[in-house]
Design a protein around this motif. Structure first.
Motif, PDB file in Angstrom:
ATOM      1  N   TYR A   1      -9.943   8.357   3.251  1.00  0.00           N
ATOM      2  CA  TYR A   1      -9.902   6.931   3.360  1.00  0.00           C
ATOM      3  C   TYR A   1     -11.147   5.942   3.166  1.00  0.00           C
ATOM      4  O   TYR A   1     -10.979   5.164   2.306  1.00  0.00           O
ATOM      5  CB  TYR A   1      -9.378   6.653   4.884  1.00  0.00           C
ATOM      6  CG  TYR A   1      -9.280   5.199   5.283  1.00  0.00           C
ATOM      7  CD1 TYR A   1      -8.053   4.278   4.795  1.00  0.00           C
ATOM      8  CD2 TYR A   1     -10.529   4.294   5.689  1.00  0.00           C
ATOM      9  CE1 TYR A   1      -8.204   3.026   4.968  1.00  0.00           C
ATOM     10  CE2 TYR A   1     -10.467   3.005   5.877  1.00  0.00           C
ATOM     11  CZ  TYR A   1      -9.271   2.553   5.810  1.00  0.00           C
ATOM     12  OH  TYR A   1      -9.327   1.164   5.955  1.00  0.00           O
TER      13      TYR A   1
ATOM     14  N   LYS B   1     -11.674   6.423  -0.765  1.00  0.00           N
ATOM     15  CA  LYS B   1     -10.623   5.762  -1.576  1.00  0.00           C
ATOM     16  C   LYS B   1     -10.786   4.154  -1.473  1.00  0.00           C
ATOM     17  O   LYS B   1     -10.746   3.147  -2.357  1.00  0.00           O
ATOM     18  CB  LYS B   1      -9.133   5.828  -0.967  1.00  0.00           C
ATOM     19  CG  LYS B   1      -8.611   7.499  -1.567  1.00  0.00           C
ATOM     20  CD  LYS B   1      -7.173   7.485  -1.312  1.00  0.00           C
ATOM     21  CE  LYS B   1      -6.566   7.110  -2.710  1.00  0.00           C
ATOM     22  NZ  LYS B   1      -6.030   7.723  -3.506  1.00  0.00           N
TER      23      LYS B   1
ATOM     24  N   ARG C   1      -3.633  18.158  -0.272  1.00  0.00           N
ATOM     25  CA  ARG C   1      -4.110  16.426   0.096  1.00  0.00           C
ATOM     26  C   ARG C   1      -4.821  15.937  -0.779  1.00  0.00           C
ATOM     27  O   ARG C   1      -4.592  15.044  -1.628  1.00  0.00           O
ATOM     28  CB  ARG C   1      -4.735  16.480   1.344  1.00  0.00           C
ATOM     29  CG  ARG C   1      -4.508  15.204   1.785  1.00  0.00           C
ATOM     30  CD  ARG C   1      -3.215  14.626   2.366  1.00  0.00           C
ATOM     31  NE  ARG C   1      -3.215  13.217   2.652  1.00  0.00           N
ATOM     32  CZ  ARG C   1      -2.372  12.785   3.538  1.00  0.00           C
ATOM     33  NH1 ARG C   1      -1.266  13.681   3.898  1.00  0.00           N
ATOM     34  NH2 ARG C   1      -2.065  11.625   3.783  1.00  0.00           N
TER      35      ARG C   1
ATOM     36  N   ARG D   1      -2.941  15.880  -4.448  1.00  0.00           N
ATOM     37  CA  ARG D   1      -1.657  14.936  -4.743  1.00  0.00           C
ATOM     38  C   ARG D   1      -2.193  13.521  -4.824  1.00  0.00           C
ATOM     39  O   ARG D   1      -1.733  12.486  -5.369  1.00  0.00           O
ATOM     40  CB  ARG D   1      -0.920  14.943  -3.188  1.00  0.00           C
ATOM     41  CG  ARG D   1       0.216  16.158  -3.256  1.00  0.00           C
ATOM     42  CD  ARG D   1       1.086  16.070  -1.999  1.00  0.00           C
ATOM     43  NE  ARG D   1       0.250  15.866  -0.697  1.00  0.00           N
ATOM     44  CZ  ARG D   1      -0.178  17.165  -0.209  1.00  0.00           C
ATOM     45  NH1 ARG D   1       0.141  18.229  -0.546  1.00  0.00           N
ATOM     46  NH2 ARG D   1      -0.507  16.994   1.202  1.00  0.00           N
ATOM     47  N   GLN D   2      -3.587  13.390  -4.293  1.00  0.00           N
ATOM     48  CA  GLN D   2      -4.078  11.889  -4.482  1.00  0.00           C
ATOM     49  C   GLN D   2      -4.978  11.728  -5.689  1.00  0.00           C
ATOM     50  O   GLN D   2      -5.592  10.698  -5.955  1.00  0.00           O
ATOM     51  CB  GLN D   2      -4.984  11.390  -3.266  1.00  0.00           C
ATOM     52  CG  GLN D   2      -3.974  11.295  -1.965  1.00  0.00           C
ATOM     53  CD  GLN D   2      -4.528  10.726  -0.891  1.00  0.00           C
ATOM     54  OE1 GLN D   2      -5.474   9.963  -0.954  1.00  0.00           O
ATOM     55  NE2 GLN D   2      -4.167  11.198   0.396  1.00  0.00           N
TER      56      GLN D   2
END
Length: 122
Positions: free
Chosen positions: A20, A23, A45, A48-49
């Motif tokens: 978080y 990003k 994770r 995927r991001q």
């Protein structure tokens, strides 16, 4: 009532917070140390991001996971060629700076490590 399998381990909650912050631009790079049993979850994770990462075994079933901007990770690949505790004071300082750690604290840490190494060499 939640079943035990539905509860996210604290290590993964910490990872989610790091992602978080990354990003949102709070951090350019993150170092996350965690238990190897969560490797598949953590890497999945990030993948995927679309977040780049470098993985380094620590020992004792632990892993160091650097993730963030490609430029930072390219530098990590050149600097971190052995376990973190074996880095020179200069390499340790650079890693701390890349991770955005308090520069004053990094300077203190560098001086302490450098003086300790100097005393050993005498």
């Amino acid at each position: 009532m939640r079943q035990k399998s539905d509860v996210m381990p604290i290590d993964m909650k910490v990872l989610m917070n790091h992602i978080y912050e990354y990003k949102k631009g709070v951090r350019q790079m993150v170092l996350f140390t965690f238990n190897k049993k969560y490797e598949q979850f953590a890497l999945g994770r990030l993948e995927r991001q679309g977040i780049d990462y470098v993985l380094q075994p620590v020992g004792n079933d632990r892993l160091n996971l650097f993730f963030g901007r490609r430029e930072c990770l390219d530098a990590i690949k050149l600097i971190v060629t052995r376990p973190l505790h074996e880095l020179t004071p200069e390499e340790d300082f650079m890693i701390g700076a890349l991770l955005g750690y308090d520069i004053r604290v990094q300077c203190e840490r560098y001086c302490q490590r450098k003086c300790r190494n100097c005393k050993r060499a005498q």
